[in-house]
Design an enzyme around this catalytic site. Structure first.
Site, PDB file in Angstrom:
ATOM      1  CD  GLU A  84      -1.384  -0.691   3.565  1.00 33.33           C
ATOM      2  OE1 GLU A  84      -2.124   0.134   4.106  1.00 33.33           O
ATOM      3  OE2 GLU A  84      -1.434  -1.911   3.820  1.00 33.33           O
ATOM      4  CB  CYS A 116      -2.843  -5.390   6.322  1.00 29.58           C
ATOM      5  SG  CYS A 116      -2.254  -3.778   6.848  1.00 29.58           S
ATOM      6  CG  HIS A 243      -3.147  -8.062  10.142  1.00 29.85           C
ATOM      7  ND1 HIS A 243      -1.924  -7.603   9.700  1.00 29.85           N
ATOM      8  CD2 HIS A 243      -3.928  -6.972  10.297  1.00 29.85           C
ATOM      9  CE1 HIS A 243      -1.980  -6.284   9.578  1.00 29.85           C
ATOM     10  NE2 HIS A 243      -3.176  -5.882   9.941  1.00 29.85           N
TER      11      HIS A 243
END
Lengths: 413, 79
Positions: A84, A116, A243
């Site tokens: 990103e 993500c 994550h």
């Protein structure tokens, strides 16, 4: 697609050449140290002003490729960068990375974006390509690479946001993680929780993001359970890697999952967190949130810390704001431990130059303009030599030296 | 469901997550962040209230820094 095993053959983390102790950042910014425990972090990676998404990617992948013979290098026919932190609307980060890694020209180049989650989508794409057998023996290189755009405006996200990359070689000899064929659960919907609306800053609604993460974790796991037979959250997975924007969020997610899908007591939930999730938090606690690399930083930590001696199953949860998510799984074994240990990730993290808060503040304005387009720009790499000199036993690394007529120019230092 | 019952649930769950908070301080004009709840505490409180009251609010409707009164209204709308 066949049921052939594919997955991650080798994996390396680049967590910067510099870092700052999180306690120093808290003190320097006057943040409430009561919230320190929520992050569970000792240090975070700090980019030096000659680092960008391209150098991070190359510096993560180069050690993997050095171990390959010429024929194996040439088998890399798909390079995907997940980021990103793009440096151009059209030209991919992958195009620069391909050049500076010296990969063969018979190769596909692609950059993907979904906050993500993107590295997981890239891994899926790469593994499916390998499994399809349209090109027997082919490999793919997936690199999650990003830079932090967090200053004092980001408040508690500033100490939590890292910079760096994770590189994964994907093929049909998955020594690090063999993906369980057909075992996944998905959950995606539109929301604006965190985003990067400009190359100069991020925006975040922390509450919405945390709630979206928790909802996606529950729903993607429920979808996984619906697709895969005989799944028991407590016994199917020996390790969990989620994550990890910050460890407190992972802890909240794990607690919610166990409360909803098991009868575990609060004490059992705490013990389970330490046992199955704890190993995945070591490197995130040294690097910070690596965006789509975050899950794979957590996976590297889990394998390097738990060091499996026999086959075991890892449950993984990937979440990307906006939002898209996936719960999936794979099998690791003794080879995984050996393969990850060969990269000496812990050793290289501990060899980084430790910056003071004042030194961090000096590099921050330069880092904040890392992605802002400029036609011409010179980067004074030598100005940071005194910081590089603090790194013990530093490997050669790629550095951005200039932008000339929009063309980014790099050199090995 | 009336606002008083929703506010009571928010008070109960807030104190369950962060015992140091005096429930009397949890008033419609204050936000949970003002009261000292961090982001994880706030997510825990909101999900526990939704569970207790059996209300499902689409998560994207929550926003950072919303005062307790706004949370009450949001929960009532979806009750």
């Amino acid at each position: 697609m066949t049921d052939r095993l594919t997955g991650i053959e080798s994996l390396n983390v680049y967590g910067g050449v510099a870092c700052v102790p999180v306690a120093e950042l808290f003190a320097g910014r006057g943040l409430d140290t009561g919230r320190f425990g929520n992050l569970m972090m000792a240090r975070r990676a700090v980019a030096l002003p000659f680092e960008d998404p391209v150098t991070n990617a190359v510096n993560a992948a180069a050690p993997l490729l050095e171990r390959l013979g010429e024929e194996e290098r040439d088998s890399v026919e798909f390079l995907i960068t997940a980021t990103e932190s793009g440096v151009d609307y059209s030209k991919s980060v992958a195009s620069y990375v391909h050049e500076h890694l010296g990969l063969g020209r018979h190769c596909r180049l692609l950059e993907v974006k979904q906050a993500c989650y993107s590295a997981t989508a890239a891994l899926r794409l790469a593994a499916s390509y390998v499994a399809s057998d349209v090109s027997p023996g082919a490999r793919a290189l997936v690199i999650a690479t990003d830079v932090a755009l967090a200053d004092e405006r980001a408040e508690y996200a500033e100490p939590a946001t890292g910079s760096g990359a994770v590189a994964m070689l994907v093929g049909d000899d998955p020594r690090v993680l063999a993906l369980d064929p057909g075992a996944f659960g998905l959950y995606s919907f539109e929301t604006l929780d965190t985003a990067r609306p400009s190359p100069a800053y991020d925006i975040a609604d922390v509450d919405r993001s945390l709630l979206a993460y928790l909802e996606c974790l529950r729903e993607s796991f429920a979808d996984y359970r619906a697709r895969v037979e005989d799944v028991d959250l407590m016994t199917t997975f020996d390790l969990l890697a989620l994550h990890t924007p910050f460890a407190g969020m992972v802890k909240a997610g794990h607690r919610k999952l166990l409360r909803e899908f098991t009868a575990a007591t609060p004490a059992e939930i705490e013990a389970d967190f330490e046992r199955r999730v704890g190993p995945s938090l070591t490197y995130p606690g040294e690097v910070g949130n690596l965006f789509s690399g975050s899950l794979y930083l957590a996976l590297a930590a889990a394998l390097d810390t738990a060091r499996p001696a026999a086959p075991l199953r890892v449950g993984l949860f990937s979440y990307g704001s906006g939002c898209s998510s996936e719960f999936f799984s794979g099998v690791a074994d003794q080879r995984s431990a050996e393969e990850v240990a060969a990269m000496d990730i812990a050793g290289r993290l501990s060899a980084r130059a430790e910056l003071t808060f004042a030194e961090y503040l000096e590099v921050l304005p330069e880092n904040m303009r890392c992605l802002v387009p400029e036609r011409d720009r010179k980067v004074d790499v030598a100005a940071y030599e005194h910081l590089l000199d603090r790194c013990a036993d530093r490997r050669p690394m790629l550095a951005l030296r200039a932008v000339e007529d929009h063309h980014r120019r790099y050199e090995w230092i | 469901m009336d606002d008083v019952a929703i506010l009571e649930s928010i008070r109960r769950q807030t104190v369950a997550v962060v015992p140091e908070i005096d429930p009397a301080e949890i008033t419609p004009d204050r936000s949970l962040a003002d009261l000292g709840c961090n982001s994880v505490d706030r997510a825990d409180i909101v999900t526990a209230v939704m569970e207790e009251l059996a209300i499902e609010v689409p998560l994207s409707e929550f926003r950072q820094g919303a005062p307790v009164g706004e949370l009450v209204e949001l929960l009532r709308t979806h009750a």
